[in-house]
Design a protein around this motif. Structure first.
Motif, short mmCIF file in Angstrom:
data_model
loop_
_atom_site.label_atom_id
_atom_site.label_comp_id
_atom_site.label_asym_id
_atom_site.label_seq_id
_atom_site.Cartn_x
_atom_site.Cartn_y
_atom_site.Cartn_z
N ASN A 188 0.84 -1.20 0.00
CA ASN A 188 0.00 0.00 0.00
C ASN A 188 0.88 1.26 0.00
O ASN A 188 2.10 1.19 0.12
CB ASN A 188 -0.99 -0.02 1.17
CG ASN A 188 -0.30 0.05 2.52
OD1 ASN A 188 0.70 0.74 2.71
ND2 ASN A 188 -0.84 -0.67 3.50
N ASN A 189 0.23 2.41 -0.14
CA ASN A 189 0.96 3.68 -0.24
C ASN A 189 1.81 3.97 0.99
O ASN A 189 2.91 4.52 0.88
CB ASN A 189 0.00 4.83 -0.51
CG ASN A 189 -0.52 4.81 -1.92
OD1 ASN A 189 0.04 4.16 -2.80
ND2 ASN A 189 -1.62 5.51 -2.15
N LYS A 190 1.31 3.61 2.17
CA LYS A 190 2.06 3.86 3.41
C LYS A 190 3.35 3.03 3.41
O LYS A 190 4.41 3.52 3.79
CB LYS A 190 1.19 3.53 4.62
CG LYS A 190 1.77 3.97 5.91
CD LYS A 190 0.78 3.83 7.04
CE LYS A 190 1.38 4.41 8.30
NZ LYS A 190 0.44 4.56 9.36
N GLU A 213 11.41 6.39 2.52
CA GLU A 213 12.00 7.14 3.64
C GLU A 213 13.15 6.36 4.27
O GLU A 213 14.19 6.95 4.62
CB GLU A 213 10.94 7.48 4.67
CG GLU A 213 9.97 8.54 4.18
CD GLU A 213 8.83 8.79 5.13
OE1 GLU A 213 8.84 8.27 6.27
OE2 GLU A 213 7.90 9.53 4.74
N ASP A 214 12.99 5.04 4.44
CA ASP A 214 14.07 4.23 5.01
C ASP A 214 15.31 4.30 4.12
O ASP A 214 16.43 4.46 4.62
CB ASP A 214 13.63 2.77 5.14
CG ASP A 214 12.60 2.55 6.25
OD1 ASP A 214 12.39 3.46 7.09
OD2 ASP A 214 11.99 1.46 6.25
N PHE A 215 15.12 4.20 2.81
CA PHE A 215 16.25 4.31 1.87
C PHE A 215 16.92 5.67 2.01
O PHE A 215 18.16 5.77 2.03
CB PHE A 215 15.76 4.09 0.43
CG PHE A 215 16.83 4.34 -0.60
CD1 PHE A 215 17.77 3.36 -0.90
CD2 PHE A 215 16.91 5.56 -1.25
CE1 PHE A 215 18.77 3.59 -1.85
CE2 PHE A 215 17.90 5.80 -2.20
CZ PHE A 215 18.82 4.81 -2.49
N THR A 216 16.12 6.71 2.10
CA THR A 216 16.65 8.08 2.19
C THR A 216 17.42 8.29 3.49
O THR A 216 18.51 8.89 3.48
CB THR A 216 15.52 9.10 2.05
OG1 THR A 216 14.84 8.86 0.81
CG2 THR A 216 16.05 10.53 2.07
N ILE A 217 16.90 7.78 4.59
CA ILE A 217 17.61 7.89 5.88
C ILE A 217 18.97 7.21 5.77
O ILE A 217 19.99 7.76 6.20
CB ILE A 217 16.77 7.26 7.02
CG1 ILE A 217 15.48 8.04 7.26
CG2 ILE A 217 17.60 7.10 8.29
CD1 ILE A 217 15.61 9.32 8.01
N LYS A 239 9.66 11.35 -2.29
CA LYS A 239 8.57 10.92 -3.17
C LYS A 239 8.95 9.58 -3.78
O LYS A 239 9.97 9.47 -4.46
CB LYS A 239 8.30 11.95 -4.28
CG LYS A 239 7.61 13.19 -3.79
CD LYS A 239 6.25 12.82 -3.24
CE LYS A 239 5.55 14.02 -2.63
NZ LYS A 239 4.34 13.64 -1.92
N THR A 240 8.12 8.58 -3.53
CA THR A 240 8.39 7.23 -3.99
C THR A 240 7.21 6.74 -4.82
O THR A 240 6.06 6.88 -4.41
CB THR A 240 8.61 6.29 -2.78
OG1 THR A 240 9.59 6.87 -1.92
CG2 THR A 240 9.07 4.92 -3.23
N ARG A 241 7.50 6.17 -5.97
CA ARG A 241 6.47 5.68 -6.88
C ARG A 241 6.85 4.30 -7.41
O ARG A 241 8.02 3.95 -7.46
CB ARG A 241 6.30 6.62 -8.08
CG ARG A 241 5.92 8.04 -7.73
CD ARG A 241 4.45 8.15 -7.39
NE ARG A 241 4.06 9.53 -7.20
CZ ARG A 241 3.98 10.13 -6.03
NH1 ARG A 241 4.27 9.50 -4.94
NH2 ARG A 241 3.60 11.40 -5.95
#
Length: 118
Positions: free
Chosen positions: A2-4, A11-15, A53-55
């Protein structure tokens, strides 16, 4: 997925990306009544507000394009609230965007980190 869950993967990748480059994470999902900033980080004397932003596809364009003028203005207002509330001591602030494309299975296919995006 899902979107969440998609958002959390991004966000985990970015952190992880930021930590490996010497950033200090100050806040994750900083929420105020006006909205949310995904990540607030520090690097040296720089305070950075980061929108992730992740798609899963490019049907609606590259992820970073979703951070339109309205979203940018909202993030700037949230940044002002953060600064007035937390009173951090930084000489400069910056607004970055992490744009991520995932496979259907959740593997990162492509990403781009936009420094000083707006």
């Amino acid at each position: 997925m899902n979107n969440k869950e998609i958002g959390k993967l991004g966000e985990d990748f970015t952190i992880d990306f930021l930590n490996k480059r010497g950033f200090i994470i100050l806040e994750r999902n900083y929420k105020v009544p006006l909205g949310e900033v995904d990540i607030i980080a520090q690097k040296g004397d720089l305070l950075i507000f980061i929108e992730v932003k992740t798609r899963r596809n490019l049907d609606f364009g590259i992820p970073a394009e979703a951070v339109d003028r309205t979203k940018q203005n909202r993030i700037k207002k949230i940044a002002e609230l953060y600064i007035s509330t937390k009173k951090p001591k930084f000489k400069k602030i910056r607004f970055d965007i992490m744009s991520i494309i995932l496979s259907k299975s959740g593997k990162i296919l492509d990403w781009e980190y936009l420094i000083n995006a707006f």
